[in-house]
Write a protein that holds these residues in place. Sequence first.
Motif, PDB file in Angstrom:
ATOM      1  N   LEU A 121     -39.411 -62.684  29.462  1.00  0.00           N
ATOM      2  CA  LEU A 121     -38.789 -63.621  30.395  1.00  0.00           C
ATOM      3  C   LEU A 121     -39.717 -63.927  31.568  1.00  0.00           C
ATOM      4  O   LEU A 121     -40.693 -63.210  31.803  1.00  0.00           O
ATOM      5  CB  LEU A 121     -37.481 -63.032  30.925  1.00  0.00           C
ATOM      6  N   LEU A 122     -39.365 -64.985  32.316  1.00  0.00           N
ATOM      7  CA  LEU A 122     -40.087 -65.260  33.556  1.00  0.00           C
ATOM      8  C   LEU A 122     -39.936 -64.066  34.481  1.00  0.00           C
ATOM      9  O   LEU A 122     -38.850 -63.521  34.632  1.00  0.00           O
ATOM     10  CB  LEU A 122     -39.520 -66.495  34.261  1.00  0.00           C
ATOM     11  N   GLY A 123     -41.039 -63.687  35.123  1.00  0.00           N
ATOM     12  CA  GLY A 123     -41.040 -62.530  36.007  1.00  0.00           C
ATOM     13  C   GLY A 123     -41.679 -61.323  35.368  1.00  0.00           C
ATOM     14  O   GLY A 123     -41.939 -60.330  36.033  1.00  0.00           O
ATOM     15  N   SER A 124     -41.958 -61.404  34.079  1.00  0.00           N
ATOM     16  CA  SER A 124     -42.605 -60.296  33.365  1.00  0.00           C
ATOM     17  C   SER A 124     -44.125 -60.367  33.487  1.00  0.00           C
ATOM     18  O   SER A 124     -44.823 -59.421  33.157  1.00  0.00           O
ATOM     19  CB  SER A 124     -42.227 -60.328  31.883  1.00  0.00           C
ATOM     20  N   ASP A 125     -44.652 -61.494  33.937  1.00  0.00           N
ATOM     21  CA  ASP A 125     -46.081 -61.793  33.961  1.00  0.00           C
ATOM     22  C   ASP A 125     -46.655 -61.880  32.551  1.00  0.00           C
ATOM     23  O   ASP A 125     -47.854 -61.779  32.351  1.00  0.00           O
ATOM     24  CB  ASP A 125     -46.860 -60.773  34.795  1.00  0.00           C
ATOM     25  N   GLU A 126     -45.767 -62.075  31.563  1.00  0.00           N
ATOM     26  CA  GLU A 126     -46.186 -62.216  30.167  1.00  0.00           C
ATOM     27  C   GLU A 126     -45.436 -63.337  29.453  1.00  0.00           C
ATOM     28  O   GLU A 126     -45.572 -63.505  28.248  1.00  0.00           O
ATOM     29  CB  GLU A 126     -45.957 -60.904  29.407  1.00  0.00           C
ATOM     30  N   ALA A 127     -44.621 -64.090  30.191  1.00  0.00           N
ATOM     31  CA  ALA A 127     -43.822 -65.150  29.578  1.00  0.00           C
ATOM     32  C   ALA A 127     -44.727 -66.246  29.022  1.00  0.00           C
ATOM     33  O   ALA A 127     -45.828 -66.468  29.527  1.00  0.00           O
ATOM     34  CB  ALA A 127     -42.844 -65.734  30.591  1.00  0.00           C
ATOM     35  N   MET A 128     -44.244 -66.930  27.985  1.00  0.00           N
ATOM     36  CA  MET A 128     -44.995 -68.012  27.353  1.00  0.00           C
ATOM     37  C   MET A 128     -44.139 -69.280  27.338  1.00  0.00           C
ATOM     38  O   MET A 128     -43.445 -69.551  26.356  1.00  0.00           O
ATOM     39  CB  MET A 128     -45.400 -67.605  25.946  1.00  0.00           C
ATOM     40  N   PRO A 129     -44.161 -70.047  28.425  1.00  0.00           N
ATOM     41  CA  PRO A 129     -43.366 -71.281  28.463  1.00  0.00           C
ATOM     42  C   PRO A 129     -43.797 -72.248  27.360  1.00  0.00           C
ATOM     43  O   PRO A 129     -44.983 -72.366  27.060  1.00  0.00           O
ATOM     44  CB  PRO A 129     -43.681 -71.868  29.843  1.00  0.00           C
ATOM     45  N   VAL A 130     -42.816 -72.908  26.771  1.00  0.00           N
ATOM     46  CA  VAL A 130     -43.068 -73.877  25.702  1.00  0.00           C
ATOM     47  C   VAL A 130     -42.537 -75.228  26.157  1.00  0.00           C
ATOM     48  O   VAL A 130     -41.392 -75.335  26.600  1.00  0.00           O
ATOM     49  CB  VAL A 130     -42.374 -73.436  24.389  1.00  0.00           C
ATOM     50  N   GLY A 131     -43.367 -76.251  26.047  1.00  0.00           N
ATOM     51  CA  GLY A 131     -42.965 -77.587  26.444  1.00  0.00           C
ATOM     52  C   GLY A 131     -42.346 -78.361  25.295  1.00  0.00           C
ATOM     53  O   GLY A 131     -42.477 -77.986  24.124  1.00  0.00           O
ATOM     54  N   PHE A 132     -41.678 -79.451  25.625  1.00  0.00           N
ATOM     55  CA  PHE A 132     -41.087 -80.325  24.611  1.00  0.00           C
ATOM     56  C   PHE A 132     -41.025 -81.749  25.134  1.00  0.00           C
ATOM     57  O   PHE A 132     -41.003 -81.980  26.342  1.00  0.00           O
ATOM     58  CB  PHE A 132     -39.695 -79.848  24.182  1.00  0.00           C
ATOM     59  N   THR A 133     -41.023 -82.686  24.210  1.00  0.00           N
ATOM     60  CA  THR A 133     -40.938 -84.116  24.511  1.00  0.00           C
ATOM     61  C   THR A 133     -40.070 -84.771  23.451  1.00  0.00           C
ATOM     62  O   THR A 133     -40.170 -84.425  22.272  1.00  0.00           O
ATOM     63  CB  THR A 133     -42.334 -84.775  24.470  1.00  0.00           C
ATOM     64  N   LEU A 134     -39.224 -85.698  23.853  1.00  0.00           N
ATOM     65  CA  LEU A 134     -38.410 -86.453  22.907  1.00  0.00           C
ATOM     66  C   LEU A 134     -38.277 -87.876  23.418  1.00  0.00           C
ATOM     67  O   LEU A 134     -37.817 -88.094  24.545  1.00  0.00           O
ATOM     68  CB  LEU A 134     -37.021 -85.829  22.744  1.00  0.00           C
ATOM     69  N   GLU A 135     -38.670 -88.847  22.606  1.00  0.00           N
ATOM     70  CA  GLU A 135     -38.451 -90.240  22.962  1.00  0.00           C
ATOM     71  C   GLU A 135     -36.974 -90.548  22.750  1.00  0.00           C
ATOM     72  O   GLU A 135     -36.423 -90.276  21.684  1.00  0.00           O
ATOM     73  CB  GLU A 135     -39.303 -91.162  22.091  1.00  0.00           C
ATOM     74  N   ALA A 136     -36.332 -91.089  23.763  1.00  0.00           N
ATOM     75  CA  ALA A 136     -34.891 -91.372  23.692  1.00  0.00           C
ATOM     76  C   ALA A 136     -34.585 -92.516  24.641  1.00  0.00           C
ATOM     77  O   ALA A 136     -34.359 -92.298  25.830  1.00  0.00           O
ATOM     78  CB  ALA A 136     -34.086 -90.126  24.059  1.00  0.00           C
ATOM     79  N   ARG A 137     -34.580 -93.727  24.135  1.00  0.00           N
ATOM     80  CA  ARG A 137     -34.389 -94.908  24.986  1.00  0.00           C
ATOM     81  C   ARG A 137     -32.933 -95.367  25.050  1.00  0.00           C
ATOM     82  O   ARG A 137     -32.555 -96.042  25.978  1.00  0.00           O
ATOM     83  CB  ARG A 137     -35.266 -96.046  24.482  1.00  0.00           C
ATOM     84  N   GLY A 138     -32.150 -95.050  24.064  1.00  0.00           N
ATOM     85  CA  GLY A 138     -30.770 -95.530  24.041  1.00  0.00           C
ATOM     86  C   GLY A 138     -29.831 -94.588  24.771  1.00  0.00           C
ATOM     87  O   GLY A 138     -30.247 -93.723  25.525  1.00  0.00           O
ATOM     88  N   GLU A 139     -28.569 -94.787  24.501  1.00  0.00           N
ATOM     89  CA  GLU A 139     -27.558 -93.925  25.105  1.00  0.00           C
ATOM     90  C   GLU A 139     -27.603 -92.549  24.455  1.00  0.00           C
ATOM     91  O   GLU A 139     -27.996 -92.402  23.303  1.00  0.00           O
ATOM     92  CB  GLU A 139     -26.176 -94.547  24.934  1.00  0.00           C
ATOM     93  N   GLY A 140     -27.181 -91.548  25.200  1.00  0.00           N
ATOM     94  CA  GLY A 140     -27.141 -90.198  24.667  1.00  0.00           C
ATOM     95  C   GLY A 140     -26.629 -89.234  25.714  1.00  0.00           C
ATOM     96  O   GLY A 140     -26.373 -89.612  26.864  1.00  0.00           O
ATOM     97  N   THR A 141     -26.473 -87.981  25.310  1.00  0.00           N
ATOM     98  CA  THR A 141     -25.958 -86.949  26.196  1.00  0.00           C
ATOM     99  C   THR A 141     -26.850 -85.720  26.122  1.00  0.00           C
ATOM    100  O   THR A 141     -27.158 -85.227  25.037  1.00  0.00           O
ATOM    101  CB  THR A 141     -24.518 -86.567  25.831  1.00  0.00           C
ATOM    102  N   LEU A 142     -27.234 -85.229  27.290  1.00  0.00           N
ATOM    103  CA  LEU A 142     -28.030 -84.019  27.432  1.00  0.00           C
ATOM    104  C   LEU A 142     -27.107 -82.875  27.806  1.00  0.00           C
ATOM    105  O   LEU A 142     -26.273 -83.025  28.698  1.00  0.00           O
ATOM    106  CB  LEU A 142     -29.077 -84.233  28.531  1.00  0.00           C
ATOM    107  N   VAL A 143     -27.254 -81.730  27.120  1.00  0.00           N
ATOM    108  CA  VAL A 143     -26.468 -80.541  27.450  1.00  0.00           C
ATOM    109  C   VAL A 143     -27.416 -79.365  27.612  1.00  0.00           C
ATOM    110  O   VAL A 143     -28.186 -79.051  26.704  1.00  0.00           O
ATOM    111  CB  VAL A 143     -25.424 -80.202  26.368  1.00  0.00           C
ATOM    112  N   LEU A 144     -27.374 -78.725  28.777  1.00  0.00           N
ATOM    113  CA  LEU A 144     -28.097 -77.485  29.026  1.00  0.00           C
ATOM    114  C   LEU A 144     -27.077 -76.389  29.227  1.00  0.00           C
ATOM    115  O   LEU A 144     -26.004 -76.627  29.805  1.00  0.00           O
ATOM    116  CB  LEU A 144     -28.945 -77.566  30.299  1.00  0.00           C
TER     117      LEU A 144
END
Length: 197
Positions: A121-144
């Motif tokens: 996890l973040l704070g371990s000094d060993e975390a490996m963040p992974v990025g992402f990209t998604l093309e999405a021009r129309g309507e949609g819903t984001l859930v976190l």
Amino acid sequence: MREFQGGVLVEGREDRAALFEYEEGIVAVVADGAGGTGGGAAAAQAVIDAVREQGWSAREGTWVELLGRLDRSVSPGQTTAVVVALGPTGLVGASVGDSEAWWWNGLVEHALTRGQRRKPLLGSDEAMPVGFTLEARGEGTLVLGSDGLWKYVRWERVPEALRHPPEQAARHLMESVRYPSGALPDDVSVIVVRAGA
């Protein structure tokens, strides 16, 4: 110009969630502090504060680099993190841990965080963040959501909840994992953002 509507709910001591609005779009962030490490809530809040300070960016690398810097600075606490910037042409972000982000476009689901590293996890000094990209021009819903949502929600409840306006959808998702006693199985964070053309 795209329009955005959002709802944010958080219950629990270690979870944090925020939605920041900019002229270019929105940035949503969920952080779930690890309760067993001590300082989890402070680490999660440090993620929220750093994202607020960063401001808008439609560059995936910005969010990967930010989480990388946080990995070295939030100690002694540890936390998950998911950051998503949603603008006119799509979504970019980065994640670490078992909190998740999904994009729904009609009945099509996109697991934005599917390639993330759950540990360290973040704070371990060993975390490996992974990025992402998604093309999405129309309507949609984001859930976190933090793992308190995704580990316990019945999958069919998610599209049912998303038929409602974002604040109500977030409330439906939160309530769908609540025990009959009124307690939650874990801390829960939920962000729902509707993007319209």
